[in-house]
Design a protein around this motif. Structure first.
Motif, mmCIF file in Angstrom:
data_model
loop_
_atom_site.group_PDB
_atom_site.id
_atom_site.type_symbol
_atom_site.label_atom_id
_atom_site.label_comp_id
_atom_site.label_asym_id
_atom_site.label_seq_id
_atom_site.Cartn_x
_atom_site.Cartn_y
_atom_site.Cartn_z
ATOM 1 N N GLN A 119 0.845 -1.073 0.201
ATOM 2 C CA GLN A 119 0.105 -0.057 -0.091
ATOM 3 C C GLN A 119 0.803 1.120 -0.043
ATOM 4 N N SER A 120 1.736 1.328 1.004
ATOM 5 C CA SER A 120 2.687 2.463 1.111
ATOM 6 C C SER A 120 3.519 2.766 -0.304
ATOM 7 N N LYS A 121 3.794 2.047 -1.018
ATOM 8 C CA LYS A 121 4.843 2.085 -2.130
ATOM 9 C C LYS A 121 3.885 2.333 -3.405
ATOM 10 N N SER A 122 2.562 2.574 -3.214
ATOM 11 C CA SER A 122 1.710 2.749 -4.181
ATOM 12 C C SER A 122 1.518 1.607 -5.284
ATOM 13 N N CYS A 123 1.892 0.337 -5.201
ATOM 14 C CA CYS A 123 1.496 -0.884 -5.948
ATOM 15 C C CYS A 123 0.039 -0.976 -6.146
ATOM 16 N N GLU B 86 -7.194 -9.611 -5.665
ATOM 17 C CA GLU B 86 -8.549 -10.146 -5.449
ATOM 18 C C GLU B 86 -9.646 -8.994 -5.874
ATOM 19 N N GLY B 87 -9.242 -8.256 -6.965
ATOM 20 C CA GLY B 87 -10.424 -7.226 -7.301
ATOM 21 C C GLY B 87 -10.230 -5.941 -6.662
ATOM 22 N N LYS B 88 -9.666 -5.878 -5.495
ATOM 23 C CA LYS B 88 -9.449 -4.601 -4.752
ATOM 24 C C LYS B 88 -8.165 -3.903 -4.940
ATOM 25 N N GLY B 89 -8.334 -2.695 -5.591
ATOM 26 C CA GLY B 89 -7.068 -1.973 -6.029
ATOM 27 C C GLY B 89 -7.373 -1.242 -7.497
ATOM 28 N N GLY B 90 -6.163 -1.033 -7.880
ATOM 29 C CA GLY B 90 -6.126 -0.210 -9.335
ATOM 30 C C GLY B 90 -6.255 -1.341 -10.191
ATOM 31 N N HIS B 91 -6.329 -0.969 -11.638
ATOM 32 C CA HIS B 91 -6.408 -2.112 -12.656
ATOM 33 C C HIS B 91 -5.442 -1.641 -13.817
ATOM 34 N N VAL B 92 -4.498 -0.933 -13.511
ATOM 35 C CA VAL B 92 -3.601 -0.459 -14.702
ATOM 36 C C VAL B 92 -2.645 -1.796 -14.983
ATOM 37 N N GLY B 93 -2.200 -2.498 -13.977
ATOM 38 C CA GLY B 93 -1.370 -3.616 -13.996
ATOM 39 C C GLY B 93 -2.348 -4.874 -13.809
ATOM 40 N N PRO B 94 -1.672 -6.092 -13.924
ATOM 41 C CA PRO B 94 -2.573 -7.139 -13.622
ATOM 42 C C PRO B 94 -2.836 -7.503 -12.082
#
Ligand code: HEC
Ligand code: HEC
Ligand code: HEC
Ligand code: HEC
Length: 409
Positions: A240-244, A251-259
């Protein structure tokens, strides 16, 4: 020093590189959200001692080829792709034969408490993610092929754009090595452009082979064990802190720029393979970062190891199971015959739900160890087959056994 002691020391030293604390996934029912939480922390070094020195398991089993050959090897050679639940279900299904073998060999039944089991599974986890030793000869070839030699020397031979790799300190494990490469990558990238070479990528064991070559040419003793134990829980925070998380979902939660990195992979990766993958994709990742003004993360000390431990743990700890499927499984496999279909307790077996204790794959394995022989006796006396569990059953049964009993019992 006995051969066995030496073996343990070898193993413990080897695990220093990728020492990980074991974690487990719990399901937060109230918010209907899955979340990762460490509520159990095992020490792989303690687990290794239990496995080998106290002879609880090594009397019959080996891990990565070390140990006895009377029972299946529990290391990466066999079960690299297994999750914790799969190991527990395999143990459950094979237990009666294991007990028969113990009786036949007249070996004392090892007394294991829940804490011991946590350490043992932490050990099996790290053993499965420990990578094989690299091949120095292949590594020497790769050093040329991948273009490292154009910029780096080894013991004075080779290019002088970057440092002589034989003189580096503190990069003696694959994880540290990848971390150092990662942090220095912008300088490397700049130079690869000016030398008109493509970004070197690694597959399979290549990263390990290359490191084996470099290490073989370094003077002095290298101490693997100096790497602190990595923690998937700290890794989750780093994610989280390194912006990954801005670009990757779990499992679906977070950004979708990468896989999505939490999705079940066909072939889960070892820690070093994960490191190789991150390396290979890094130029594309940075370009995506630049376009979004996300700072390029660098890693210090233990951080990369923690992050990789977290990523690797995603395929080890299964997602929470389903309470209703668990109930069906519990009845269909025959557990309900003795424990009652609601696990509320019946004539042939004790109550398993609503006892104010949380059930996990590890406590289930401990129960199997402590109560299994008696349960098996009862099964035989009743002329019933040993109830077996499928690979996916463990998570569902755990969810079911954690559900409160109706009526507030
Ligand atoms: C007396 C010998 C013996 C001891 C001691 C022993 N096991 Fe086993 N174990 C076996 C045998 C034999 C099998 C395979 C049974 C079968 O094939 O049905 C087995 C199977 C397993 C399996 C399933 C493996 C698979 O590939 O399906 C697991 C997991 C396991 N044991 C874990 C352990 C652990 C952990 C310990 C120590 C706490 C332990 N065993 C101690 C004999 C033993
Ligand atoms: C185009 C030139 C170039 C190529 C090709 C190159 N490197 Fe580098 N590398 C550098 C430079 C320059 C640095 C120093 C960067 C810095 O100090 O920030 C460096 C730093 C490193 C470091 C970190 C050293 C430290 O001080 O911690 C490692 C490890 C490394 N390279 C490994 C490799 C490997 C392995 C390869 C082959 C796959 C490779 N490099 C290919 C230029 C290159
Ligand atoms: C700005 C967006 C962005 C950020 C931030 C980012 N990534 Fe990526 N990542 C990507 C993209 C895009 C790809 C696919 C690149 C490619 O296919 O070469 C990728 C690929 C990957 C892969 C390879 C996945 C696969 O299965 O092929 C891994 C592993 C990975 N990233 C991990 C991380 C980690 C860990 C972090 C945090 C340190 C991170 N990424 C930060 C955009 C990002
Ligand atoms: C033939 C009857 C029988 C069957 C079938 C059976 N059990 Fe048991 N089970 C028992 C008995 C009896 C005990 C208590 C053993 C003891 O006291 O040591 C027990 C104990 C347990 C315990 C430990 C309870 C504690 O106090 O910690 C668990 C967990 C458990 N069983 C789960 C299961 C599951 C899951 C299944 C199905 C896969 C199953 N059992 C099938 C009879 C059975």
């Amino acid at each position: 020093m006995t051969a066995k002691r030496q073996m343990v020391i070898w193993l413990v030293a080897a695990f220093g590189a990728t020492t990980l604390l074991t974690a487990a996934l719990i399901f937060e029912r109230r918010s209907e959200q899955t979340r990762w939480s460490i509520f159990m922390v095992g020490d792989p070094h303690v687990g290794a001692r239990l496995f080998f020195e106290k002879d609880a398991c090594a009397h019959c089993h080996s891990v990565n080829g070390v140990g006895a050959k009377l029972a299946p090897d529990l290391g990466f050679s066999r079960s690299q792709h297994d999750s914790l639940n799969q190991i527990v279900s395999a143990m459950w299904n094979h237990a009666p034969r294991m007990w028969e073998q113990m009786r036949a060999e007249k070996i004392a039944y090892p007394d294991l408490r829940s804490e011991d089991m946590t350490h043992l599974f932490a050990f099996l986890y790290t053993a499965r993610y420990l990578d094989e030793r690299g091949d120095e000869v292949a590594g020497e070839r790769l050093f040329q092929q991948k273009g490292c030699a154009r910029c780096h020397a080894i013991r004075g031979e080779g290019g002088g754009v970057g440092p002589d790799l034989a003189t580096l300190e503190g990069v003696d494990t694959p994880i540290r090595w990848t971390q150092a490469m990662w942090n220095h990558a912008p300088a490397m990238e700049k130079n690869t452009e000016s030398l008109q070479m493509s970004w070197p990528v690694f597959e399979g064991h290549e990263m390990n082979d290359l490191l084996a070559y470099v290490r073989a040419n370094c003077g002095g003793q290298r101490r693997e064990t100096e790497l602190l134990p990595a923690s998937p829980d700290r890794g989750r925070k780093i994610f989280q802190s390194k912006s990954c998380i801005a670009c990757h979902a779990i499992e679906g939660k977070g950004g979708h720029v990468g896989p999505d990195l939490g999705a079940k992979r066909q072939t889960p990766l070892t820690i070093v393979q994960f490191a190789g993958l991150m390396w290979n994709h890094s130029p594309a990742m940075w370009r995506a970062s630049e376009a979004r003004s996300i700072p390029r993360p660098t890693f210090q000390g233990q951080e990369f190891a923690d992050l990789l431990a977290f990523l690797a743990s995603l395929s080890y700890f299964d997602l929470p199971g389903s309470e209703s499927i668990g109930q069906t499984v519990f009845q269909d496999r025959g557990c309900g015959y003795c424990h009652g279909n609601g696990a509320e307790g019946a004539q042939e077996g004790p109550k398993l739900r609503g006892r104010g204790r949380s059930v996990t794959a590890i406590t289930l394995a401990t129960s199997l160890w402590q109560h299994g022989p008696k349960m098996y006796q009862r099964t035989s006396a009743l002329g019933r087959p040993w109830p077996t569990l499928n690979e996916t059953d463990v998570g569902d049964v755990v969810a079911f056994l954690n559900a409160p009993l109706e009526g507030g019992h």
